[in-house]
Structures are given as C-alpha cells and as structure tokens.
Design a protein around this motif. Structure first.
Motif, mmCIF file in Angstrom:
data_model
loop_
_atom_site.group_PDB
_atom_site.id
_atom_site.type_symbol
_atom_site.label_atom_id
_atom_site.label_comp_id
_atom_site.label_asym_id
_atom_site.label_seq_id
_atom_site.Cartn_x
_atom_site.Cartn_y
_atom_site.Cartn_z
ATOM 1 N N ARG A 110 0.836 -1.199 0.000
ATOM 2 C CA ARG A 110 0.000 0.000 0.000
ATOM 3 C C ARG A 110 0.866 1.243 0.000
ATOM 4 N N ARG A 111 0.569 2.147 -0.912
ATOM 5 C CA ARG A 111 1.315 3.397 -1.003
ATOM 6 C C ARG A 111 1.085 4.232 0.263
ATOM 7 N N GLY A 112 2.150 4.792 0.798
ATOM 8 C CA GLY A 112 2.044 5.656 1.966
ATOM 9 C C GLY A 112 1.998 4.928 3.293
ATOM 10 N N ALA A 113 2.201 3.602 3.278
ATOM 11 C CA ALA A 113 2.108 2.831 4.518
ATOM 12 C C ALA A 113 3.164 3.259 5.535
ATOM 13 N N ALA A 114 4.384 3.547 5.090
ATOM 14 C CA ALA A 114 5.454 3.925 6.013
ATOM 15 C C ALA A 114 5.161 5.276 6.674
ATOM 16 N N LYS A 115 4.722 6.231 5.886
ATOM 17 C CA LYS A 115 4.407 7.553 6.450
ATOM 18 C C LYS A 115 3.243 7.452 7.425
ATOM 19 N N GLU A 116 2.252 6.647 7.078
ATOM 20 C CA GLU A 116 1.109 6.468 7.968
ATOM 21 C C GLU A 116 1.549 5.840 9.284
ATOM 22 N N PHE A 117 2.450 4.862 9.217
ATOM 23 C CA PHE A 117 2.959 4.232 10.431
ATOM 24 C C PHE A 117 3.604 5.269 11.351
ATOM 25 N N ALA A 118 4.344 6.203 10.773
ATOM 26 C CA ALA A 118 5.086 7.181 11.566
ATOM 27 C C ALA A 118 4.230 8.332 12.062
ATOM 28 N N THR A 119 3.096 8.599 11.426
ATOM 29 C CA THR A 119 2.350 9.823 11.742
ATOM 30 C C THR A 119 0.884 9.625 12.102
ATOM 31 N N ALA A 120 0.264 8.501 11.736
ATOM 32 C CA ALA A 120 -1.186 8.332 11.932
ATOM 33 C C ALA A 120 -1.539 8.326 13.409
ATOM 34 N N LEU A 121 -2.670 8.971 13.734
ATOM 35 C CA LEU A 121 -3.134 9.076 15.114
ATOM 36 C C LEU A 121 -4.641 8.868 15.181
ATOM 37 N N PRO A 122 -5.130 8.267 16.253
ATOM 38 C CA PRO A 122 -6.580 8.168 16.428
ATOM 39 C C PRO A 122 -7.151 9.507 16.886
ATOM 40 N N PRO A 123 -8.458 9.683 16.826
ATOM 41 C CA PRO A 123 -9.079 10.943 17.233
ATOM 42 C C PRO A 123 -8.731 11.313 18.678
#
Length: 243
Positions: A110-123
C-alpha cells in the motif's frame, strides 16, 4: 526554569512552533529514580508545555524525545524510535510484509504505509502520544512497533501495529517485541492496560492470546483498500514489574 511552575502568561508561548527536547532516564529521575518521577519529566512536563503552547495559539508542537535512551537492546535486537524525516528502515520492513498487506489492504504494497505508520493518530491524540519504533538485527530492520499512549482513555495504551518481517517469522522476534512493548507501556508510560485490534482477515489472533490478551467482545467493521472485514478488540491488564 521551574517546570513545576511554568509561567503561563509569558508572551513567548505564542510562536510558529514549539519544539520540546526535554527528557530524562529512569536512573536520573530524582534520588529515588521512581517511575512516577520519570514519567513526570518525560511525559508530564512535555504535556504541560504542549497545553500552554496551544492555549497561546501556537499551531504546532514537536516532541523530540530520544525514547528508550535512543535505543534499547533486546537480545539480538535493537529497538529505535522512528523519525518521520527518514522512513527508509520502515519502508524496508513494509517491503517484507506483502502477505500482511494483501490480507488487510488487498494489495501487496500500500502506497504511503510507512508515512502512515510514523504519523497516523486516532481521534483526540497528538504526536506526543505516539511512540513508533523500528527493530533492527545486525543493523538491518526486521520489525515495527507502534504504541499510542492514553487511547482510548487514561491509563490505557493502544498497540497500533506490531509487525515482523515475514521472512523471519518463527524466529521469536514477535515475542521479543511484545515483551518490550509491555515493559515500555508499564514502566515508561505508566499505563495499566494494553488494547489492540486484530483484523479478522489477518490470522494473528492466536499469537495475541498466547501473549495474554482476551477478546473484549467488541468489534468494528474494517475496510482497508479492497478488503472488508472486522476489527476484533483485545485487552490485557498489566501487573507491576515485580508480578
């Protein structure tokens, strides 16, 4: 500066961004080196700074936390904090998680998986609540660990991802990573409970049950890419380090 009595009316709280590099180690956190003193420096003071910056209209807060004294050794593994500036090690792990990606996203990478791992946050969570790590063995990345502090509530930590290179499954790395995650959550974050979600299409429920987790009875619809499944919630209550 007295971090127990920060000047809440100082005009320098209003800025383009606040960068916090405050931190300590268990050994240095006061004469007793207590977990409470350690957490106050590494978490409480940083949160106080973030709240004051937000109150004064500062749009960005960056926590530069060395975490785990830069890196910690777990057997033959080294666990280091992930930097969103350099995601090459995270990308390398995702390159070896293609089976996982097919099961949860319907595509091999999936494109962007690494960036999402480093930055994604729940509400309701901020970057100061996110603790993302890459595991290395012999200098090569072999796994990932993502922990969210205080989600979904105080005293709870949520494991967003614990993954090991598929070419290394069966080597005990997952168990080592989880053991360190539990130690970090209990001793560093001061949490009493760990929660996580397992996508039903990804057959790892047995692993988490062996780690002591039990289903809460909650589940939510899951949609990732072309995959429609369920996310099953699991939970584990933590004892003290001496238990």
């Amino acid at each position: 500066m007295d971090f127990d009595h920060l000047p809440d009316t100082a005009d320098w709280w209003a800025a383009d961004a606040v960068i916090c590099a405050l931190g300590t180690t268990q050994r240095a956190a006061g004469a007793s080196g207590s977990a409470a003193a350690f957490r106050q420096v590494d978490h409480g003071y940083a949160m106080a700074v973030a709240r004051l910056a937000r109150t004064h209209g500062t749009p960005a807060f960056i926590l530069n936390d060395v975490q785990l004294e830069d890196a910690v050794r777990i057997g033959a593994l080294w666990l280091s904090p992930v930097s969103a500036v350099d995601l090459s090690d995270v990308e390398a792990v995702f390159d070896d998680l293609r089976g996982y990606s097919v099961r949860v996203d319907g595509e091999s990478r999936r494109r962007g998986a690494a960036k999402e791992f480093a930055t994604a946050l729940p509400p309701g969570c901020g970057l100061q609540d996110k603790h993302a790590f890459v595991a290395k063995r012999d200098g090569l990345p072999v796994g990932l660990l993502d922990i969210i502090d205080g989600y979904p509530g105080q005293g709870v930590a949520f494991i967003g991802l614990l993954a090991v290179n598929e070419s290394l499954h069966g080597a005990g790395i997952g168990r080592q990573l989880y053991a360190e995650a539990e130690r970090y959550v209990r001793d560093r974050l001061g949490a009493h409970t760990i929660r996580l979600a397992v996508v039903e299409a990804n057959p790892v429920l047995g692993f988490w049950q062996r780690m002591g987790f039990a289903q809460t009875g909650e589940s939510k619809p899951y949609g990732g890419g072309t995959v429609a499944s369920r996310a099953i919630l699991l939970e584990k209550a933590l004892g003290s380090a001496s238990d």
